[in-house]
Structures are given as C-alpha cells and as structure tokens.
Design an enzyme around this catalytic site. Structure first.
Site, PDB file in Angstrom:
ATOM      1  N   GLN A 108      53.994  40.559  91.928  1.00  0.00           N
ATOM      2  CA  GLN A 108      53.467  40.138  93.223  1.00  0.00           C
ATOM      3  C   GLN A 108      52.167  39.431  92.950  1.00  0.00           C
ATOM      4  OE1 GLN A 108      53.958  43.886  95.129  1.00  0.00           O
ATOM      5  NE2 GLN A 108      55.113  42.977  96.781  1.00  0.00           N
ATOM      6  N   SER A 109      51.879  38.406  93.764  1.00  0.00           N
ATOM      7  CA  SER A 109      50.850  37.495  93.293  1.00  0.00           C
ATOM      8  C   SER A 109      49.435  38.022  93.359  1.00  0.00           C
ATOM      9  CB  SER A 109      50.955  36.170  94.015  1.00  0.00           C
ATOM     10  OG  SER A 109      51.109  36.421  95.372  1.00  0.00           O
ATOM     11  N   ASP A 110      49.076  38.875  94.308  1.00  0.00           N
ATOM     12  CA  ASP A 110      47.695  39.344  94.257  1.00  0.00           C
ATOM     13  C   ASP A 110      47.613  40.816  94.648  1.00  0.00           C
ATOM     14  OD1 ASP A 110      46.961  39.523  97.215  1.00  0.00           O
ATOM     15  OD2 ASP A 110      47.767  37.503  97.038  1.00  0.00           O
TER      16      ASP A 110
END
Ligand SMILES: [Zn+2]
Length: 725
Positions: free
Chosen positions: A48-50
């Site tokens: 997941q990106s952040d």
C-alpha cells in the site's frame, strides 16, 4: 491413468480444479497451473502506497492478505506461500527504493516462483518499466501472475497482451489522477484560494478565509520576530534572542481529532527562516514557491527535490488581499537582508578544500549531528565543531575539538590497517571465511541428498501399498509429500546461499593490493600527497567516525565505523590548554607532592612522572621547570636547590593573566616583559615575572582592554629590571 502413477501434487491439482468449478475465471485460469508451477513457491506481494493507507484502508489490506487463501485454494500448501510485505507504506513510484519488489524479482530469477499473486496488477508495479521487467522475468522463468480477475501466463501471447494493457492502463490511471489533482490545485491557486497549511500566526475560518490567529499572544510573537529581525539583522541572532527569553511559537495542529488546538513549540532555525521568507506575512498570496525538480529527487526520501527560484518565477503571486503583519516593502527589505547575510557568510566562509581530513565523516555521539569544520586563529588551524544544537535551537554549543590530533590518530589507524602484515591477516581471514562457506555448502548438499533419498524412499513405500488399503495409502502419501517439500526447501536454501556468494579477488588483484600496502606509508606522507588525496583514501576505508570528548578533559572516545560494518573503539589523548583540564589533575598533583615530600629534586620528579605515564596538557614529557611552576602555583615554596625569580612559560603566563597567548607574544616582541628563548630552532620562551611584575602586567592588560587605541602609560610597559642570578 491409474491413481497410483500420480504424484501428490497431481492429486492436489485435480482437487484444486474440482474446488474451483464455482468460479468460472479461476477454473479457466487454473488449467494454466501445472505441476511445475505448484512445485515452486506462490508469492503474495502486498503493498500500500503510504502509511496512512496502511492504517485507514484495512479492508484493502485484509483483501491483500486473503490472497494467501486463494493460493491455497489453487493448490499450494500453506508453507509454500511466501508473503512479501516489506513495501507496506512505501510511496516511491519506482522500484529503486522498494526492497520487497526487488526481492520478488530475485526470487523469480532464482527460479523459485511458480505464481505471483497481487491484489490488482497495478499494485505489483507502479511504472511501466518495472512492470515489463517483471513480465519479462516471469515469462522467462515460467512463473504465472494472478489478480482478482484471473490467472495469466506472461509467456502466452494473449495473456502477455492483456497484462501489457493492464500495466499501461494502470500507469495511465495514475497519470490522470495526478493530472486531475494538479489541474484542480492550479485552478484554485490562480483564484488565490488554495492553501496547504497557513503559517504560524494565521488560521482558516469556518468559511475557508484566511484570518489572523485570534490568540493575541500568537500574534505578538510573530510581530516580535519581525521587529527583532529589523533590530538584530540576522535570523541566528533572532533565534538566540527567542531562546534566551524562552519565547515559543504558537502552532495550530494541522490534523487529527485535536485539529486547530494550539501548541507552544520551541523555536528552531527552519521555522524562523520560513517565517521570514513567507510572503503571507506581508498580506500576499503565493503558490509554487518551491517547485520540485525531479532530477534532484533522492529515491526513498519524499521531501527531496524542492527548489527555491526567485520571486518572478513563482506560479502565482498576488501582493494584497490577505491580512498582513508587515508591509510589502518591509518584506522585500527583509529578503534583501537575508540574501546579503547569505552572501556575506559565503564570502567569509571557510575554504572547502582545507587540511581537515574528516570533514563530512565525523559525527557527534551526544546528539548524532554531523560535526562541521571551521578554521580559526592566525595559522588557520582546523577545528571540528558540533553546532546543530546552537544553530538550529539556539542552545549551548555541544562539543568541539582540534582537528590535528584526531586526523593524525585516524591516519595512524588507516596506515595500521594497510600494513602488509594486517593485509596478510585479512586475506587469511577471507580464505578462512571461504573455507567456512565451502563447508557450509557441502553440509547443505549432504542434507539435500539425504532429503532426496528420503523422498525416493517415501515414493517407493507409497507405490508398493495396496490401493485398497486407503488409510495406509493416505498416511504414506502425506509423508511422501512432506519429504518432497523438505527436499524443495533445502534446494532453495542452497541456491540462496550460492547466490549470495561474495566476489572473489583474482590473484593479480591480490598481488597489487600487497605491493601497494608496502608503499603506502611513504605515499601517505609524501610532499606531493594533498589533504584531498588522503580524504579520498579515508572515504574508501571509513564510513564514519563518531566522537565524544569527555567534558573539557584530554580524553576523547573515538568510534571508527569501517566500510564493511566493523566498528572499532578507541580512546584518543588530545592536547588541552591547561593542567586543570587534565582528567588526572588531582592525581598528578598528589603524586608530585608525594615525591617532593620524599625529597626528590624537580628533575627527578619529572623523570619519575614520565616513567609513570603522566603527561603535560600538550601531551609532552615533563621537565624540571614545569615541575617547579606546578609547585609554585600549588602554593609550595620554590625548589630549595634553586632560588631565583619565578619563571613562566608563555602559555602559562597568558593563562595566569587570562589573555590570549598571541597578545602576550606581541608584548614580548615590543619588550614589555623579560624573556629568554631556549636553545634550538623552535626553542621555548622562558618569561620572568614575580608578584610585582604580575600586578603590572595585569594593569597593562586592563588598560589595553578598556581603552583601546589610547597611548599606554610608560610605567605600565617598562619591565622591572631583571636580577640575573
Ligand atoms: Zn553534538
């Protein structure tokens, strides 16, 4: 085909196919999964990106972990499903800083992977370059890819086309999203309505308007900053003023349930400078003051790449419309002044190519900051200083030490590790590690052979049992499967070990290293070798040096972090300015008095102290004069074997008079006090001064100090005639 000739994996395949019939796509896809794929790992790649997404999008996270169940449903045993989730919360758009993705690629190239599972294909790779690299490798090593929609074989033309399309679409999607966000932001900014965060001293009202902070103390601090800058002229001075008077900034929280709450935070230089540079305090709206330059971005560090172009290049600037603390003219004047401060310091600043060897490599153990090199004094002697606490928070200076002794010490360490004997030892150690590795590999091979044998035996046992005897057959099937799994794991382990094999030095390279090590001390000390050359060598061998001076004393703890990870601990004895700084001062004085009481002469005491390992503040050996001086300072009577006027060394007298040595030396040149230089090219100065003389010199000092430039009364500059003895 009789059931007996099937392997356990083939049984599982049939089982999985029958399980999948409920889901048409999976059933279709699973026909692509062969025995060969199931022999290898199923890898679930979770990303997941952040960090915020990791926290907030729980379902998506769970969905991603559910892929493990999907792999099991497709016929992989739980132990053969590998979850790679190292990239959780990594937002970088390329693979460079995503170690999990790199690991995925490595496992594929080691031919360990049969199936890669991802939530959406777009989550596997964020740029087309990474995506096609993964596809290419999967196709070459025969690994399949699967997401929630289906199973794809990248070696198959149709699937490859589809996967390529998915990758392109996901990149396009990402691009459109960014584009839309950027477009919306620019439109709003052009209308003067886009605000990321408003600076200290402002808040946004319910209707979204920017107004001054209703708290009057917050406003007062902002005004104080600008008034003080007018008066003091530098941001550093303003910072120290704020710290000295314990003035804090009122900062509104940007997010969370307590959003808008006021925090009083200690000032720091970054905040202060951004206040002085922010046009909003002059009532101006601006946007795009710090555009990102992609060339300057550092992978893995999201806040890098910010540039600061001049005001004409800002995207939007409207000079009125917001409530102002200062006028626009005052803002411009402040910018000019800050600019000049910068250039002044650049002009005065220390030369970068100095003599100090450890610039950039030296760190403070107390606060972790990098020490900076400064040059001071008439001789421009380099000194390492830890200034972060002072520069950023206006606190006391942390620690500082003269560069020469530390540089010399580190040079000695370097030359020591590069002596032929040490290199010989290191090469032997490498040889030993290699042997150790060989032994380990051999051991793993033997274990693998045993596992192979056990798998064969389990297979034979399974094949000889009567098919009617189902209970026994199932039991044997399980142990056969277990043995095969074990064999497979050992094979993969062995392959990883072989893959991580370090590069071996060739024999001519070894010879070169050996021959260079013989010449190195000569090269290091040669006249043609510059400090820059030495710095280059040091940077090859040492990653960082961490120092901690023990108070003001002569002892410095030094930690050398060598390239390759080894850390060595040392203690360095550095020269200090006075006896009182010595860590063993009391012990030294006690020893001198003991020897004195025992009736030794000063010269004998000096020899004795040298033998016992004591040293002077300048790390030299003792002599009779030093001992006499120490004794007289300590309130002892003069040495009985020699009565005469008290004698001083230049530095000691300067210390006694609390003045710089250089000034005292210039007085000596002008004939304002008596002195005699000892034999030799750099002979030491011996000065003569009894109590009356000391009184006169102190008066002279005071006069020079208080009335700079005025003529000095002659009685203060004339030494009392010296009585020769
Ligand atoms: Zn420090």
């Amino acid at each position: 085909m009789s059931a007996i000739s099937l392997t356990p994996a083939q049984h599982a395949e049939i089982g999985a196919a029958s399980l999948d019939t409920g889901h048409s796509l999976s059933a279709f896809g699973s026909s692509k999964i062969s025995h060969r794929h199931r022999e290898r790992l199923a890898v679930v790649y979770v990303r997941q990106s952040d960090p915020q997404q990791v926290l907030q999008h729980r379902e998506s996270k769970e969905l991603q972990y559910n892929l493990v169940d999907r792999a099991i449903a497709l016929g992989w045993p739980r132990e053969r499903v590998l979850v790679i989730d190292e990239d959780q919360g990594q937002s970088a758009q390329s693979a460079a800083s995503r170690h999990g993705f790199q690991r995925l690629l490595t496992e594929v190239t080691l031919d360990h992977v049969g199936l890669v599972l991802g939530f959406q294909m777009s989550r596997l790779a964020r740029s087309c370059k990474d995506w096609h690299q993964l596809l290419e490798l999967c196709a070459r090593f025969g690994a399949l890819l699967t997401d929630l929609d289906g199973i794809y074989d990248p070696a198959d033309y149709n699937d490859r086309l589809l996967l390529g399309l998915k990758g392109t679409m996901s990149e396009a999607e990402l691009h459109m999203m960014c584009q839309r966000m950027h477009q919306g932001r620019s439109n709003k900014a052009r209308r003067g309505e886009f605000f990321n965060h408003v600076p200290i001293g402002y808040v946004r009202s319910e209707s979204g308007q920017v107004v001054m902070d209703p708290d009057e103390e917050v406003q007062a601090v902002v005004r104080l900053v600008f008034d003080n800058f007018d008066e003091l002229g530098t941001a550093g001075a303003v910072l120290r003023f704020l710290v000295a008077h314990d003035i804090r900034f009122g900062v509104r929280r940007h997010e969370g349930p307590t959003r808008g709450q006021l925090d009083w935070r200690r000032p720091c230089s970054t905040t202060l400078l951004s206040m002085l540079h922010h046009p909003m305090y002059a009532g101006a709206y601006s946007h795009g003051r710090h555009p990102i330059d992609p060339r300057r971005k550092v992978p893995g560090r999201p806040r890098t790449g910010r540039t600061t172009p001049s005001m004409e290049l800002w995207e939007v600037l409207q000079t009125d419309g917001l409530p102002a603390y200062i006028t626009w003219e005052r803002f411009l004047a402040n910018q000019e002044r800050l600019q000049q401060n910068c250039s002044r310091s650049a002009a005065k600043g220390c030369p970068r190519k100095g003599d100090a060897l450890l610039g950039g490599l030296l760190f403070c153990r107390r606060c972790g900051a990098r020490l900076v090199v400064g040059y001071s004094g008439a001789q421009n002697r380099p000194r390492y200083r830890c200034l972060r606490a002072y520069q950023s928070y206006g606190l006391e200076k942390c620690q500082s030490l003269s560069a020469a002794p530390l540089d010399e010490f580190v040079s000695r360490q370097i030359l020591h590790v590069l002596t032929p004997a040490t290199i010989e030892l290191s090469l032997k150690a490498i040889e030993q590690t290699k042997q150790e590795r060989r032994r380990l590999t051999k051991l793993r091979r033997q274990r693998l052979e045993r596992a192979q044998y056990e798998a064969d035996r389990a297979a034979r046992q399974y094949h000889v049992v009567e098919p009617e005897n189902r209970l026994v057959a199932r039991q044997l099937e399980n142990s056969w499967e277990e043995a095969l799994r074990r064999q497979r794991e050992l094979e993969e382990d062995l392959r990883r070990l072989e893959h991580a094999q370090p590069v071996e030095l060739k024999s001519d390279e070894l010879e070169m290293i050996k021959s260079l090590s013989i010449d190195l001390p000569t090269l290091w000390n040669a006249i043609g070798t510059t400090a820059a050359d030495r710095q280059i060598i040091i940077r090859h061998l040492i990653e960082r040096v961490v120092v901690d001076t023990q108070g003001e004393s002569e002892r410095v703890d030094v930690e050398v972090h060598w390239s390759g990870g080894f850390v060595s601990q040392h203690e360095l004895i550095r020269p200090v300015a006075s006896y009182r700084q010595l860590s063993g001062y009391d012990e030294l004085m006690a020893r001198i008095e003991d020897l004195r009481t025992a009736g030794r002469t000063s010269a004998q005491i000096a020899d004795q102290l040298d033998d016992e390992g004591f040293h002077t503040p300048s790390c030299n050996s003792f002599d009779a004069l030093t001992i006499r001086r120490l004794l007289s300072r300590h309130g002892e009577s003069q040495d009985p074997e020699r009565s005469g006027p008290p004698q001083w060394r230049l530095r000691d007298l300067a210390e006694k008079l609390e003045m710089p040595t250089g000034t005292l030396r210039s007085w000596l040149r002008r004939g304002w006090l008596h002195g005699k230089q000892q034999e030799g090219a750099h002979g030491r100065w011996i000065l003569w001064a009894d109590d009356d003389e000391l009184h006169r010199l102190a008066q002279l000092r005071q006069h020079r100090h208080e009335s700079t430039g005025l003529p000095v009364p002659i009685e203060l500059t004339t030494p009392i005639p010296r009585i020769e003895n």
